[in-house]
Design a protein around this motif. Structure first.
Motif, PDB file in Angstrom:
ATOM      1  N   TYR A  20       0.842  -1.198   0.000  1.00 24.86           N
ATOM      2  CA  TYR A  20       0.000   0.000   0.000  1.00 24.86           C
ATOM      3  C   TYR A  20       0.876   1.246   0.000  1.00 24.86           C
ATOM      4  O   TYR A  20       2.007   1.226   0.492  1.00 24.86           O
ATOM      5  CB  TYR A  20      -0.905   0.026   1.230  1.00 24.86           C
ATOM      6  CG  TYR A  20      -1.882  -1.124   1.287  1.00 24.86           C
ATOM      7  CD1 TYR A  20      -3.051  -1.094   0.546  1.00 24.86           C
ATOM      8  CD2 TYR A  20      -1.629  -2.235   2.070  1.00 24.86           C
ATOM      9  CE1 TYR A  20      -3.948  -2.153   0.588  1.00 24.86           C
ATOM     10  CE2 TYR A  20      -2.514  -3.294   2.126  1.00 24.86           C
ATOM     11  CZ  TYR A  20      -3.673  -3.244   1.385  1.00 24.86           C
ATOM     12  OH  TYR A  20      -4.555  -4.289   1.437  1.00 24.86           O
ATOM     13  N   THR A  23      -0.143   6.467   3.877  1.00 28.35           N
ATOM     14  CA  THR A  23      -1.422   7.138   4.062  1.00 28.35           C
ATOM     15  C   THR A  23      -1.508   7.718   5.460  1.00 28.35           C
ATOM     16  O   THR A  23      -0.878   7.215   6.393  1.00 28.35           O
ATOM     17  CB  THR A  23      -2.587   6.160   3.803  1.00 28.35           C
ATOM     18  OG1 THR A  23      -3.816   6.861   3.925  1.00 28.35           O
ATOM     19  CG2 THR A  23      -2.565   4.996   4.775  1.00 28.35           C
ATOM     20  N   ARG A  77       2.533   6.276   7.618  1.00 27.59           N
ATOM     21  CA  ARG A  77       2.890   7.335   6.673  1.00 27.59           C
ATOM     22  C   ARG A  77       4.254   7.104   6.029  1.00 27.59           C
ATOM     23  O   ARG A  77       4.594   7.756   5.062  1.00 27.59           O
ATOM     24  CB  ARG A  77       2.899   8.677   7.393  1.00 27.59           C
ATOM     25  CG  ARG A  77       1.539   9.100   7.863  1.00 27.59           C
ATOM     26  CD  ARG A  77       1.585  10.507   8.453  1.00 27.59           C
ATOM     27  NE  ARG A  77       0.377  10.698   9.226  1.00 27.59           N
ATOM     28  CZ  ARG A  77       0.360  11.003  10.497  1.00 27.59           C
ATOM     29  NH1 ARG A  77       1.474  11.156  11.169  1.00 27.59           N
ATOM     30  NH2 ARG A  77      -0.776  11.155  11.121  1.00 27.59           N
ATOM     31  N   PRO A 128      -3.172   2.636  -3.365  1.00 27.26           N
ATOM     32  CA  PRO A 128      -3.886   3.331  -2.284  1.00 27.26           C
ATOM     33  C   PRO A 128      -4.639   2.322  -1.408  1.00 27.26           C
ATOM     34  O   PRO A 128      -5.068   1.273  -1.893  1.00 27.26           O
ATOM     35  CB  PRO A 128      -4.886   4.229  -3.023  1.00 27.26           C
ATOM     36  CG  PRO A 128      -4.437   4.276  -4.442  1.00 27.26           C
ATOM     37  CD  PRO A 128      -3.631   3.044  -4.689  1.00 27.26           C
TER      38      PRO A 128
END
Length: 163
Positions: A20, A23, A77, A128
């Motif tokens: 991923y 985020t 992150r 995402p």
């Protein structure tokens, strides 16, 4: 007699064994099929997320609400490899348990559990975190399902006795 029977199933829906993109908020989502059966077995889901670099637990969570269980975390992150480990606990009757030294059979409650884990990666070139796409009907894996058979049978508790 209890008026509930069927298969209660718990699944980790998100995250998957994928890469991923970083985020700000990363979800962890469990699904429960036939949640109306959960109170009959005292369903409990717990999970831990570990950093693969040092295997330290960064997140520990437990939930006893089978109707609504999700969590978002802000520790994803930056790039890294992560392990999600979870356990499903439930109770059931054991009608053939040996209760005392006279070896008389007597029913009792027992706690059952099973656990699974999966890995995911956070990388700049990752996809995402898309719960809708990852939980589409044809993309849900069966290997993490925990099916629990709930019967409509109860046990008789002797007068003045406990199970």
């Amino acid at each position: 007699m209890a008026h509930a029977s069927g298969v209660l199933e718990t699944d980790l829906l998100f995250p998957r064994n994928k890469t991923y993109a970083p985020t700000e908020w990363f979800p962890v989502v469990f699904g429960v099929q036939n949640p109306e059966l959960a109170p009959h077995v005292d369903l409990d889901i717990s999970f831990t997320i570990q950093n693969a670099n040092n295997m330290s637990d960064i997140i520990n969570n437990t939930n006893k609400n089978p109707y609504y269980f999700y969590a978002y975390f802000s520790d994803f992150r930056t790039r890294g490899r992560w392990r999600v480990a979870w356990n499903v606990h439930w109770k059931s009757c054991n009608e053939f348990a040996l209760f005392n030294t006279s070896m008389l059979p007597r029913a009792r409650m027992i706690t059952n559990f099973t656990g699974w884990s999966t890995w995911f990666t956070i990388e700049e070139d990752g996809a995402p975190a898309d719960i809708v796409a990852d939980t589409a009907r044809d993309s849900c894996p069966d290997e993490f399902a925990v099916p629990i058979i709930v019967t409509n049978h109860t046990i008789r508790v002797p007068a003045g006795g406990m199970i």
